[in-house]
Design a protein around this motif. Structure first.
Motif, PDB file in Angstrom:
ATOM      1  N   SER A   1       0.813  -1.215   0.000  1.00  0.00           N
ATOM      2  CA  SER A   1       0.000   0.000   0.000  1.00  0.00           C
ATOM      3  C   SER A   1       0.850   1.269   0.000  1.00  0.00           C
ATOM      4  CB  SER A   1      -0.932  -0.001   1.218  1.00  0.00           C
ATOM      5  OG  SER A   1      -0.185  -0.126   2.420  1.00  0.00           O
ATOM      6  N   GLU A   2       2.040   1.210   0.583  1.00  0.00           N
ATOM      7  CA  GLU A   2       2.881   2.406   0.660  1.00  0.00           C
ATOM      8  C   GLU A   2       3.322   2.884  -0.721  1.00  0.00           C
ATOM      9  OE1 GLU A   2       6.135   1.902   3.296  1.00  0.00           O
ATOM     10  OE2 GLU A   2       4.882   1.521   5.063  1.00  0.00           O
ATOM     11  N   SER A   3       3.684   1.952  -1.581  1.00  0.00           N
ATOM     12  CA  SER A   3       4.144   2.332  -2.926  1.00  0.00           C
ATOM     13  C   SER A   3       3.041   2.216  -3.971  1.00  0.00           C
ATOM     14  CB  SER A   3       5.324   1.447  -3.340  1.00  0.00           C
ATOM     15  OG  SER A   3       4.921   0.090  -3.446  1.00  0.00           O
ATOM     16  N   GLY A   4       1.865   1.744  -3.560  1.00  0.00           N
ATOM     17  CA  GLY A   4       0.781   1.563  -4.511  1.00  0.00           C
ATOM     18  C   GLY A   4       1.047   0.457  -5.512  1.00  0.00           C
ATOM     19  N   SER A   5       1.787  -0.568  -5.092  1.00  0.00           N
ATOM     20  CA  SER A   5       2.156  -1.673  -5.985  1.00  0.00           C
ATOM     21  C   SER A   5       1.346  -2.921  -5.660  1.00  0.00           C
ATOM     22  CB  SER A   5       3.652  -1.991  -5.849  1.00  0.00           C
ATOM     23  OG  SER A   5       4.443  -0.854  -6.122  1.00  0.00           O
ATOM     24  N   ALA A   6       1.145  -3.742  -6.681  1.00  0.00           N
ATOM     25  CA  ALA A   6       0.416  -4.997  -6.490  1.00  0.00           C
ATOM     26  C   ALA A   6       0.786  -5.960  -7.608  1.00  0.00           C
ATOM     27  CB  ALA A   6      -1.088  -4.754  -6.480  1.00  0.00           C
ATOM     28  N   ALA A   7       0.598  -7.243  -7.345  1.00  0.00           N
ATOM     29  CA  ALA A   7       0.858  -8.275  -8.349  1.00  0.00           C
ATOM     30  C   ALA A   7      -0.001  -9.484  -8.027  1.00  0.00           C
ATOM     31  CB  ALA A   7       2.340  -8.662  -8.371  1.00  0.00           C
ATOM     32  N   GLY A   8      -0.281 -10.280  -9.042  1.00  0.00           N
ATOM     33  CA  GLY A   8      -1.101 -11.462  -8.814  1.00  0.00           C
ATOM     34  C   GLY A   8      -1.052 -12.419  -9.987  1.00  0.00           C
ATOM     35  N   ALA A   9      -1.488 -13.638  -9.746  1.00  0.00           N
ATOM     36  CA  ALA A   9      -1.581 -14.668 -10.780  1.00  0.00           C
ATOM     37  C   ALA A   9      -2.478 -15.781 -10.252  1.00  0.00           C
ATOM     38  CB  ALA A   9      -0.203 -15.209 -11.151  1.00  0.00           C
ATOM     39  N   CYS A  10      -2.914 -16.668 -11.152  1.00  0.00           N
ATOM     40  CA  CYS A  10      -3.825 -17.751 -10.776  1.00  0.00           C
ATOM     41  C   CYS A  10      -3.275 -19.096 -11.234  1.00  0.00           C
ATOM     42  CB  CYS A  10      -5.200 -17.533 -11.401  1.00  0.00           C
ATOM     43  SG  CYS A  10      -5.984 -15.968 -10.953  1.00  0.00           S
ATOM     44  N   LEU A  11      -3.684 -20.148 -10.530  1.00  0.00           N
ATOM     45  CA  LEU A  11      -3.303 -21.518 -10.872  1.00  0.00           C
ATOM     46  C   LEU A  11      -4.499 -22.264 -11.451  1.00  0.00           C
ATOM     47  CD1 LEU A  11      -1.071 -23.046  -8.037  1.00  0.00           C
ATOM     48  CD2 LEU A  11      -0.424 -22.540 -10.385  1.00  0.00           C
ATOM     49  N   TRP A  12      -4.217 -23.079 -12.462  1.00  0.00           N
ATOM     50  CA  TRP A  12      -5.259 -23.825 -13.158  1.00  0.00           C
ATOM     51  C   TRP A  12      -4.810 -25.270 -13.325  1.00  0.00           C
ATOM     52  CZ3 TRP A  12     -10.090 -22.848 -15.275  1.00  0.00           C
ATOM     53  CH2 TRP A  12     -10.552 -23.725 -16.245  1.00  0.00           C
ATOM     54  N   ASN A  13      -5.729 -26.208 -13.172  1.00  0.00           N
ATOM     55  CA  ASN A  13      -5.425 -27.630 -13.351  1.00  0.00           C
ATOM     56  C   ASN A  13      -5.433 -27.962 -14.834  1.00  0.00           C
ATOM     57  OD1 ASN A  13      -5.238 -30.390 -13.414  1.00  0.00           O
ATOM     58  ND2 ASN A  13      -7.081 -30.777 -12.213  1.00  0.00           N
ATOM     59  N   MET A  14      -4.253 -27.958 -15.436  1.00  0.00           N
ATOM     60  CA  MET A  14      -4.131 -28.215 -16.869  1.00  0.00           C
ATOM     61  C   MET A  14      -4.109 -29.709 -17.188  1.00  0.00           C
ATOM     62  SD  MET A  14      -0.948 -27.005 -19.250  1.00  0.00           S
ATOM     63  CE  MET A  14      -0.816 -27.436 -20.976  1.00  0.00           C
ATOM     64  N   GLY A  15      -3.750 -30.533 -16.198  1.00  0.00           N
ATOM     65  CA  GLY A  15      -3.582 -31.953 -16.445  1.00  0.00           C
ATOM     66  C   GLY A  15      -4.860 -32.681 -16.799  1.00  0.00           C
ATOM     67  N   SER A  16      -6.020 -32.078 -16.541  1.00  0.00           N
ATOM     68  CA  SER A  16      -7.280 -32.762 -16.826  1.00  0.00           C
ATOM     69  C   SER A  16      -7.623 -32.787 -18.310  1.00  0.00           C
ATOM     70  CB  SER A  16      -8.427 -32.089 -16.063  1.00  0.00           C
ATOM     71  OG  SER A  16      -8.261 -32.264 -14.677  1.00  0.00           O
ATOM     72  N   PHE A  17      -6.931 -31.979 -19.121  1.00  0.00           N
ATOM     73  CA  PHE A  17      -7.217 -31.948 -20.552  1.00  0.00           C
ATOM     74  C   PHE A  17      -6.463 -33.041 -21.299  1.00  0.00           C
ATOM     75  CE2 PHE A  17      -8.409 -27.610 -19.393  1.00  0.00           C
ATOM     76  CZ  PHE A  17      -9.630 -27.517 -20.033  1.00  0.00           C
TER      77      PHE A  17
ATOM     78  N   LYS B   1      -2.791 -35.212 -12.051  1.00  0.00           N
ATOM     79  CA  LYS B   1      -2.449 -33.799 -11.851  1.00  0.00           C
ATOM     80  C   LYS B   1      -0.963 -33.588 -12.168  1.00  0.00           C
ATOM     81  CE  LYS B   1      -4.230 -31.614  -8.366  1.00  0.00           C
ATOM     82  NZ  LYS B   1      -4.639 -31.216  -6.997  1.00  0.00           N
ATOM     83  N   THR B   2      -0.640 -33.692 -13.447  1.00  0.00           N
ATOM     84  CA  THR B   2       0.764 -33.567 -13.830  1.00  0.00           C
ATOM     85  C   THR B   2       1.179 -32.121 -14.041  1.00  0.00           C
ATOM     86  OG1 THR B   2       0.124 -33.900 -16.135  1.00  0.00           O
ATOM     87  CG2 THR B   2       0.853 -35.832 -14.905  1.00  0.00           C
ATOM     88  N   ARG B   3       0.309 -31.323 -14.660  1.00  0.00           N
ATOM     89  CA  ARG B   3       0.704 -29.965 -15.036  1.00  0.00           C
ATOM     90  C   ARG B   3      -0.279 -28.930 -14.496  1.00  0.00           C
ATOM     91  NH1 ARG B   3       0.440 -30.737 -21.173  1.00  0.00           N
ATOM     92  NH2 ARG B   3      -1.117 -32.215 -20.459  1.00  0.00           N
ATOM     93  N   ALA B   4       0.274 -27.932 -13.831  1.00  0.00           N
ATOM     94  CA  ALA B   4      -0.510 -26.766 -13.422  1.00  0.00           C
ATOM     95  C   ALA B   4      -0.128 -25.617 -14.347  1.00  0.00           C
ATOM     96  CB  ALA B   4      -0.209 -26.398 -11.975  1.00  0.00           C
ATOM     97  N   ARG B   5      -1.103 -24.782 -14.673  1.00  0.00           N
ATOM     98  CA  ARG B   5      -0.808 -23.627 -15.524  1.00  0.00           C
ATOM     99  C   ARG B   5      -0.984 -22.342 -14.713  1.00  0.00           C
ATOM    100  NH1 ARG B   5      -0.169 -22.650 -20.845  1.00  0.00           N
ATOM    101  NH2 ARG B   5      -0.962 -24.640 -21.578  1.00  0.00           N
TER     102      ARG B   5
ATOM    103  N   LEU C   1       3.399 -32.010 -11.011  1.00  0.00           N
ATOM    104  CA  LEU C   1       4.771 -32.293 -11.414  1.00  0.00           C
ATOM    105  C   LEU C   1       5.434 -31.072 -12.042  1.00  0.00           C
ATOM    106  CD1 LEU C   1       7.081 -34.358 -12.066  1.00  0.00           C
ATOM    107  CD2 LEU C   1       5.902 -34.761 -14.236  1.00  0.00           C
ATOM    108  N   MET C   2       4.651 -30.276 -12.756  1.00  0.00           N
ATOM    109  CA  MET C   2       5.213 -29.185 -13.545  1.00  0.00           C
ATOM    110  C   MET C   2       4.298 -27.967 -13.504  1.00  0.00           C
ATOM    111  SD  MET C   2       6.151 -29.308 -17.629  1.00  0.00           S
ATOM    112  CE  MET C   2       7.327 -30.630 -17.367  1.00  0.00           C
ATOM    113  N   LEU C   3       4.917 -26.786 -13.562  1.00  0.00           N
ATOM    114  CA  LEU C   3       4.174 -25.529 -13.647  1.00  0.00           C
ATOM    115  C   LEU C   3       4.515 -24.866 -14.974  1.00  0.00           C
ATOM    116  CD1 LEU C   3       2.361 -23.386 -12.248  1.00  0.00           C
ATOM    117  CD2 LEU C   3       4.463 -22.340 -11.397  1.00  0.00           C
ATOM    118  N   ILE C   4       3.483 -24.503 -15.739  1.00  0.00           N
ATOM    119  CA  ILE C   4       3.672 -23.921 -17.066  1.00  0.00           C
ATOM    120  C   ILE C   4       2.971 -22.572 -17.130  1.00  0.00           C
ATOM    121  CG2 ILE C   4       3.126 -24.187 -19.529  1.00  0.00           C
ATOM    122  CD1 ILE C   4       3.358 -27.179 -19.156  1.00  0.00           C
TER     123      ILE C   4
END
Length: 247
Positions: free
Chosen positions: A60-76, A161-165, A197-200
């Motif tokens: 909040s002091e510098s007004g900075s932020a970051a984010g990302a999300c995880l998805w179960n890619m291995g089900s495809f 659940k081999t790959r998370a995206r 196992l892996m993050l992509i």
């Protein structure tokens, strides 16, 4: 970006939030509103059972932020290894395990005999070198076995659940890149904790935040075609959005 997540990684000392889809949806709708290839509605994506978690960091002091999300890619789709020197199903047989164990013990006995021979002949330097080599080989075997134990279910096709995206990565403010690095590190550990196992993560090679994700070992090419004759195809902005459902 593609990273194996069989071991936890160190995380920077940044306070992070782990949010469920309902809490994260309005935040990411605002952050991704003007991105090329962004969806008209992120609702179906975030409400899917394949959505894992959203990770946020803010200052909040510098007004900075970051984010990302995880998805179960291995089900495809999941790769399946049919043979690794011998057919993978053979590794489940007790006889195969006994043969491998016996082979390892014989190698250890052979090495011990050689090391003792140097000692009994008073060859101190040769003894020290041989002992060091034997210890190094055994350490390598222990390391290899720990990897095999982790990868075994995947090699045998039992682990889905081999790959998370990682997707919807964004950062703003002067500390944005620093916070995003912390988010990526936490995402790797979150994927590992969930048994992946892996993050992509698909990123444009010119993405201004590319350095926050580490090195990439593969390349993906996206093709586009104008569906209207008088429409001129243009390049996407480098911070474009990648749908995690795209293979």
């Amino acid at each position: 970006m593609a990273a194996l997540v069989v071991r936890p990684v160190g995380e920077p000392p940044v306070e992070l939030q782990m949010l469920k889809a309902a809490e994260a949806l309005p935040i990411f709708e605002k952050a991704l509103a003007r991105r090329d290839m962004s969806l008209v509605s992120l609702g179906p994506l975030f409400k899917s059972s394949l959505f894992e978690v959203a990770i946020l960091a803010s200052d909040s002091e510098s007004g900075s932020a970051a984010g990302a999300c995880l998805w179960n890619m291995g089900s495809f789709s999941n790769p399946h290894i049919e043979q690794l020197i011998i057919p993978t199903t053979w590794y489940t047989f007790t006889s195969t395990k006994l043969v491998l164990l016996a082979g390892g013990l014989l190698l250890d006995l052979w090495a011990a005999r050689g090391v003792w021979g140097f000692w009994s002949q008073g060859l101190t330097l040769s003894f020290c070198l041989a002992l060091s080599a034997a210890v190094a080989v055994n350490a390598a075997v222990v390391w290899a076995v720990s990897w095999v134990r982790h990868l075994g279910e995947w090699v045998l096709g039992r682990k889905q659940k081999t790959r998370a995206r990682l997707f919807a990565a964004s950062a703003q403010g002067p500390r944005g890149p620093e916070l995003l690095r912390a988010v990526v590190a936490r995402a790797q550990n979150a994927a590992q904790e969930r048994g992946y196992l892996m993050l992509i993560c698909n990123l444009d090679e010119a993405d201004p935040l590319r350095s926050c994700f580490g090195s990439g070992r593969f390349r993906t090419e996206f093709l586009q075609k104008a569906l209207v004759d008088n429409l001129q195809v243009r390049d996407f902005a480098p911070d474009n959005f990648h749908d995690p459902r795209d293979i």
